[in-house]
Scaffold this active site. Structure first.
Site, PDB file in Angstrom:
ATOM      1  N   ARG A 540       1.998  21.111  10.271  1.00 41.24           N
ATOM      2  CA  ARG A 540       2.116  19.817   9.608  1.00 41.24           C
ATOM      3  C   ARG A 540       2.638  18.748  10.560  1.00 41.24           C
ATOM      4  O   ARG A 540       2.223  17.589  10.499  1.00 41.24           O
ATOM      5  CB  ARG A 540       3.014  19.933   8.381  1.00 41.24           C
ATOM      6  CG  ARG A 540       3.085  18.670   7.545  1.00 41.24           C
ATOM      7  CD  ARG A 540       3.890  18.901   6.277  1.00 41.24           C
ATOM      8  NE  ARG A 540       3.139  19.732   5.334  1.00 41.24           N
ATOM      9  CZ  ARG A 540       2.288  19.251   4.431  1.00 41.24           C
ATOM     10  NH1 ARG A 540       2.062  17.942   4.370  1.00 41.24           N
ATOM     11  NH2 ARG A 540       1.659  20.047   3.607  1.00 41.24           N
ATOM     12  N   GLU A 573       3.109  27.569   5.111  1.00 41.86           N
ATOM     13  CA  GLU A 573       2.977  27.202   3.701  1.00 41.86           C
ATOM     14  C   GLU A 573       2.025  28.166   3.010  1.00 41.86           C
ATOM     15  O   GLU A 573       1.110  28.718   3.626  1.00 41.86           O
ATOM     16  CB  GLU A 573       2.487  25.760   3.561  1.00 41.86           C
ATOM     17  CG  GLU A 573       3.438  24.734   4.184  1.00 41.86           C
ATOM     18  CD  GLU A 573       2.956  23.314   3.998  1.00 41.86           C
ATOM     19  OE1 GLU A 573       2.102  23.093   3.123  1.00 41.86           O
ATOM     20  OE2 GLU A 573       3.431  22.426   4.732  1.00 41.86           O
ATOM     21  N   GLU A 584      -5.177  17.056   1.476  1.00 44.24           N
ATOM     22  CA  GLU A 584      -3.910  16.751   2.137  1.00 44.24           C
ATOM     23  C   GLU A 584      -4.094  16.654   3.646  1.00 44.24           C
ATOM     24  O   GLU A 584      -3.541  15.774   4.305  1.00 44.24           O
ATOM     25  CB  GLU A 584      -2.888  17.843   1.793  1.00 44.24           C
ATOM     26  CG  GLU A 584      -1.574  17.733   2.516  1.00 44.24           C
ATOM     27  CD  GLU A 584      -0.570  16.849   1.778  1.00 44.24           C
ATOM     28  OE1 GLU A 584       0.570  16.753   2.238  1.00 44.24           O
ATOM     29  OE2 GLU A 584      -0.950  16.260   0.756  1.00 44.24           O
ATOM     30  N   ASP A 641      -8.507   7.562   2.961  1.00 44.31           N
ATOM     31  CA  ASP A 641      -7.896   6.234   2.875  1.00 44.31           C
ATOM     32  C   ASP A 641      -8.180   5.491   4.175  1.00 44.31           C
ATOM     33  O   ASP A 641      -7.299   5.219   4.983  1.00 44.31           O
ATOM     34  CB  ASP A 641      -6.392   6.376   2.645  1.00 44.31           C
ATOM     35  CG  ASP A 641      -5.732   5.034   2.373  1.00 44.31           C
ATOM     36  OD1 ASP A 641      -6.462   4.085   2.012  1.00 44.31           O
ATOM     37  OD2 ASP A 641      -4.504   4.926   2.543  1.00 44.31           O
ATOM     38  N   HIS A 852      -2.099  21.300  -9.426  1.00 45.57           N
ATOM     39  CA  HIS A 852      -3.093  21.996  -8.600  1.00 45.57           C
ATOM     40  C   HIS A 852      -4.095  20.934  -8.155  1.00 45.57           C
ATOM     41  O   HIS A 852      -5.034  20.601  -8.891  1.00 45.57           O
ATOM     42  CB  HIS A 852      -3.808  23.091  -9.393  1.00 45.57           C
ATOM     43  CG  HIS A 852      -2.912  24.216  -9.827  1.00 45.57           C
ATOM     44  ND1 HIS A 852      -2.192  24.973  -8.939  1.00 45.57           N
ATOM     45  CD2 HIS A 852      -2.624  24.696 -11.066  1.00 45.57           C
ATOM     46  CE1 HIS A 852      -1.501  25.891  -9.603  1.00 45.57           C
ATOM     47  NE2 HIS A 852      -1.743  25.734 -10.905  1.00 45.57           N
ATOM     48  N   CYS A 854      -6.382  21.077  -6.080  1.00 43.73           N
ATOM     49  CA  CYS A 854      -7.738  21.602  -5.890  1.00 43.73           C
ATOM     50  C   CYS A 854      -8.589  21.388  -7.145  1.00 43.73           C
ATOM     51  O   CYS A 854      -9.801  21.191  -7.059  1.00 43.73           O
ATOM     52  CB  CYS A 854      -7.701  23.092  -5.566  1.00 43.73           C
ATOM     53  SG  CYS A 854      -6.658  23.530  -4.157  1.00 43.73           S
TER      54      CYS A 854
END
Length: 886
Positions: A540, A573, A584, A641, A852, A854
């Site tokens: 990350r 994770e 993400e 974005d 969730h 997903c």
């Protein structure tokens, strides 16, 4: 009764045409025109009578004992009477308009072959009177007005109705109708002038006046449209489309005649008869190749402004559209070029005509997976016809065909698996590149060449059709490419962005499945480790380093792996990537890449948009990887974005940036250059600028660039300022970022090169695919949300939940979307297309809501109070980051 039956002359011809041709084979010694003429007389005798109330002929409508019959029965009976050489009545003097229905008396017109020498009819006996116009096989504007004047005097329009029925039901007659007067060549004019030299002065003046009229007429009729500037520009770009029909005359005739309901019915009946014959001619006889003027049929018919009315939608217009869809490609292209000169109002009328038919058919039928709209001949034919108007709309708009990006110097490397695919008998799909519409190729344009069409593209979208279209079936037809199955994806202009996005989704998923299957077979043959996914394992805190290095290796070793389904894993994770982890990942990558501190892109505070930094220290490989990321986002149905000006998406489609594009990307510069162009004073003396411009690098140091060789010595003047502005825009949007953008585009095409992306979408729609919609309609989201675990829309906590969400500010709403779906943007089609589920997650507790991403599922405990719900929800959406196992 007389007028009503007269109007049905064309319908009668349509009913018994086939039978008439059958009889003509047997009566080989009788001219067909004469036979047809006699059959018509029998028909009018049955439907109108002779006018003698005491008539004793049992086959006459005036006979006291005659039983009335409908038009179809009368048509069949007329053929029987003709075959049996039955008696024909004399017209009675008291019958008004008798000469129209019965132009000859029975003695001259009797069907008696023994009276004819050598078994042939005496054609002189069949000559009509002047008022019948039965020898009139084509129409001119003057002739229509002449007949109309005579009919107006007698208040009997049956002669005109019959003429219209005869001419407008015959392709041969229409081709000859309303033709422009033949223009004399220069040599012919000189010859005429030489012959007139010995004539008196009055004759010379007359000849001179005629000659002048001939010379002026082409200028006046150069444009057959409404004289709009777009049509004139189109003529300048492509040259006028030469057709023999006088379109202005046709329009004037329609304007005069369509106000009369009886005459309008004649046009309708004639079209019903005309269309099947035209379809047959085009399908089997190749008539357009023999006579290009055959196109006049379609030009004349489509000028009928009543085609969209209900009377035409049932039979006449669908049949005519089927005939139009049979036109060969050169004819379709010529028709598109002609219509492009008409102007916006005429284009809109044509669009409304075909859209009305499609909508009417869709609403009138119950289409489903068992009854596909793709199999409705009327809808398919109307859509194909609408495509001609679509390209006319593009051609007639503001075209930019010259400013095209150069193709990549190096082709995208082929996959190392290609040999195996060939061994398996599976050639890579679309190996020659994405699909191109044949009509587009014939016209020599692309849809995105048009900066602004005559009418908006949205006018071509048919929403009722989109609602009933089974996209999975339609996509199958699109890939199979058989003539027996039509796909609306071949006419993407009629589909909305949501429907096209679904088609793209199917294409991407099937390609992912194909890559997995090929990888599995490849591993079996060569014994390599099975890796059916594009796996990215990243930290990350080092997402850019880990992801871009891995993608760079894949792009160099085997680009086909980029077309596998993306599977992202964050180190340390527990999240399993079913789509949410990928969302993400893309969000983090975009945040890092577009960070101004990195220096790859510049940011404009006024527009909130990014642009390529021409002074960036990053190598081309970094921009290639950014292009790959954008391509992967589309391929894996993720929204980014990203804030680019529209010119970036146009450049991705192959178009260079122009001066007008600076309005989005560099608005301050655009306004300055615009002021320069509009300046009314002396530019050279007042502004003292040259063809050398100055830019600053990352450290604020000035960089000089000559727009022309020796630009510092070339002053900008009133005469050359347009050249200066064009060169300035060319430098800012193209030359200064050429290396960066080429690398970026190359990466994007590594993922999308086999996709129908460019075929289906316009630049503004591609922006919507990548960025999603900026309009967040939470009322639409509430309407589309589903509930599970004991909740429903009437649950007390659900009502409190939506009241709380609607009270959020814009930024809080974006955080909520990010928390629930993995992105703060609405998908294509808006939040109403987002299928969110709110599920019960136990009784009241201090636990935070979870999600969730997903599957767009929000797990919401049943909090006891609205205040607690608000506090827990805000805390969850504000501090949410990372993935874990529940």
């Amino acid at each position: 009764m007389q007028s009503t039956n007269s109007e049905c002359g064309s319908q009668y011809l349509a009913v018994c045409h086939v039978t008439f041709m059958f009889f003509c084979h047997f009566f080989t010694n009788t001219p067909r025109a004469a036979a047809k003429h006699l059959i018509e007389r029998y028909y009018h005798q049955l439907t109108e009578g002779c006018g003698n109330e005491a008539c004793t002929n049992e086959a006459c409508g005036s006979s006291p004992g005659f039983q009335r019959m409908d038009n179809n029965a009368a048509a069949i009976k007329a053929l029987e009477l003709y075959k049996n050489n039955a008696k024909l009545c004399d017209p009675h003097p008291s019958k008004k308009g008798a000469s129209s229905a019965f132009p000859e008396n029975s003695a001259k017109g009797a069907h008696n072959f023994s009276a004819c020498s050598n078994g042939k009819m005496n054609l002189k006996d069949l000559q009509p009177t002047r008022e019948d116009f039965r020898d009139l096989n084509y129409l001119t504007e003057e002739k229509v007005y002449e007949i109309l004047s005579l009919c107006s005097e007698t208040e009997d329009y049956s002669p005109l109705i019959r003429v219209i029925g005869r001419v407008f039901s015959s392709a041969e007659s229409l081709v000859q109708s309303f033709c422009k007067e033949k223009q004399h060549t220069k040599e012919e004019l000189k010859s005429l002038q030489a012959k007139d030299e010995d004539k008196d002065e009055d004759e010379k003046e007359t000849a001179s006046g005629s000659s002048t009229a001939m010379e002026v007429e082409p200028e006046a009729s150069a444009s057959s449209g409404d004289g709009s500037s777009n049509g004139e520009n189109n003529i300048q770009k492509f040259g006028p489309v030469e057709v023999s029909v006088d379109i202005d005359a046709v329009r004037r005739v329609y304007d005069r005649l369509l106000s009369n309901e009886k005459i309008e019915a004649a046009f309708l009946n004639a079209l019903v008869y005309l269309s099947p014959n035209v379809e047959c001619d085009l399908t089997y006889h190749n008539v357009y190749a023999a006579d290009p003027n055959y196109l006049n049929v379609f030009i004349i018919i489509m000028e009928n402004s009543n085609l969209h009315s209900p009377e035409y939608l049932e039979i006449a217009l669908p049949q005519f559209c089927k005939a139009m869809s049979k036109l060969p490609l050169p004819a379709l292209a010529k028709l598109a070029r002609l219509w492009s000169q008409y102007g916006a109002d005429q284009i809109r009328r044509l669009v409304e005509t075909f859209q009305q038919l499609i909508t009417y058919t869709v609403i009138s039928n119950e289409f489903s997976s068992d009854n596909l709209v793709n199999e409705d001949d009327g809808v398919v034919a109307a859509t194909k016809s609408l495509k001609i108007v679509y390209y006319a709309n593009v051609l007639g708009g503001d075209l930019d065909m010259d400013h095209n990006e150069e193709e990549d110097d190096e082709p995208i490397p082929e996959s190392s698996e290609l040999t195996l695919q060939e061994l398996l008998g599976e050639e890579r799909r679309n190996k020659k590149g994405p699909r191109v519409d044949p009509l587009e190729t014939e016209l020599g344009i692309r849809a995105w060449d048009c900066r602004k069409p005559l009418i908006p593209y949205e006018d071509f979208i048919n929403e009722p059709l989109n609602e009933v279209l089974e996209m999975d079936k339609d996509y199958t037809f699109f890939k199979v490419e058989t003539e027996s199955k039509f796909s609306f994806m071949t006419c993407p202009f009629i589909l909305n962005a949501v429907t096209k996005n679904l088609g793209l989704y199917y294409d991407n998923r099937i390609r992912m499945y194909s890559e997995r299957r090929i990888t599995a077979l490849y591993s079996l043959v060569q014994g390599q480790q099975l890796n059916p996914y594009l796996r990215l394992k990243v930290r990350r805190d080092h997402v850019i380093d880990d992801a871009l290095v891995r993608l760079e290796m894949i792009a160099m070793e085997n680009p086909a792996d980029l077309k596998k389904q993306l599977y992202v894993e964050f180190e340390g994770e527990q999240g399993v990537d079913e789509g949410g982890v990928s969302k993400e990942f893309f969000q983090l990558v975009v945040e890092e890449i577009f960070n101004p501190d990195i220096g790859m892109f510049t940011y404009d505070e006024s527009t909130k948009l990014f642009w390529f930094n021409p002074s960036s220290f990053e190598n081309e490989g970094q921009f290639t990887l950014i292009g790959i990321v954008l391509g992967l986002a589309i391929y894996n149905n993720c929204i980014l974005d990203v804030h680019f000006p529209m010119v970036v998406y146009r450049k991705l489609m192959g178009k260079k940036g122009m001066f007008r594009d600076l309005a989005d990307s560099h608005p301050v510069l655009f306004q300055s250059l615009k002021d320069l162009l509009e300046y009314e004073g002396n530019v050279e003396e007042d502004m003292m600028i040259t063809f050398q411009i100055s830019q600053t690098d990352l450290f604020g140091n000035p960089l000089m660039y000559d727009l022309k060789e020796g630009g510092d010595k070339i002053p900008v003047t009133n005469e050359n300022r347009k050249d200066f502005v064009a060169l300035y825009a060319e430098y800012m949007l193209n030359k200064s970022v050429e290396k960066q953008f080429k690398a970026f585009r190359r990466g994007f095409h590594m993922v999308t090169n086999e996709s129908p992306l460019k075929y289906l979408f316009r630049p503004e729609e591609i922006e919507l695919l990548i960025c999603g919609s900026r309009n967040l309609d939470f009322l639409a989201l509430e309407e589309s949300t589903e509930y599970d675990g004991g909740y429903n829309k009437d649950s007390h906590i659900i009502k409190d939940f939506w009241e709380t969400v609607h009270s959020f500010g814009q930024e809080q709403k974006r955080l909520f979307l990010q928390f629930t779906t993995g992105t703060d943007r609405a998908p294509v089609g808006g939040l109403g297309k987002l299928k969110m589920i709110i599920a019960k997650n136990g009784p009241d507790s201090d636990r935070l809501p979870t999600s969730h991403t997903c599957f767009n599922v929000l797990l919401l405990p049943e909090y006891s109070t609205k205040e607690k719900l608000r506090e827990r929800l805000l805390k969850a959406i504000t501090y949410a980051k990372g993935f874990g196992m529940l």
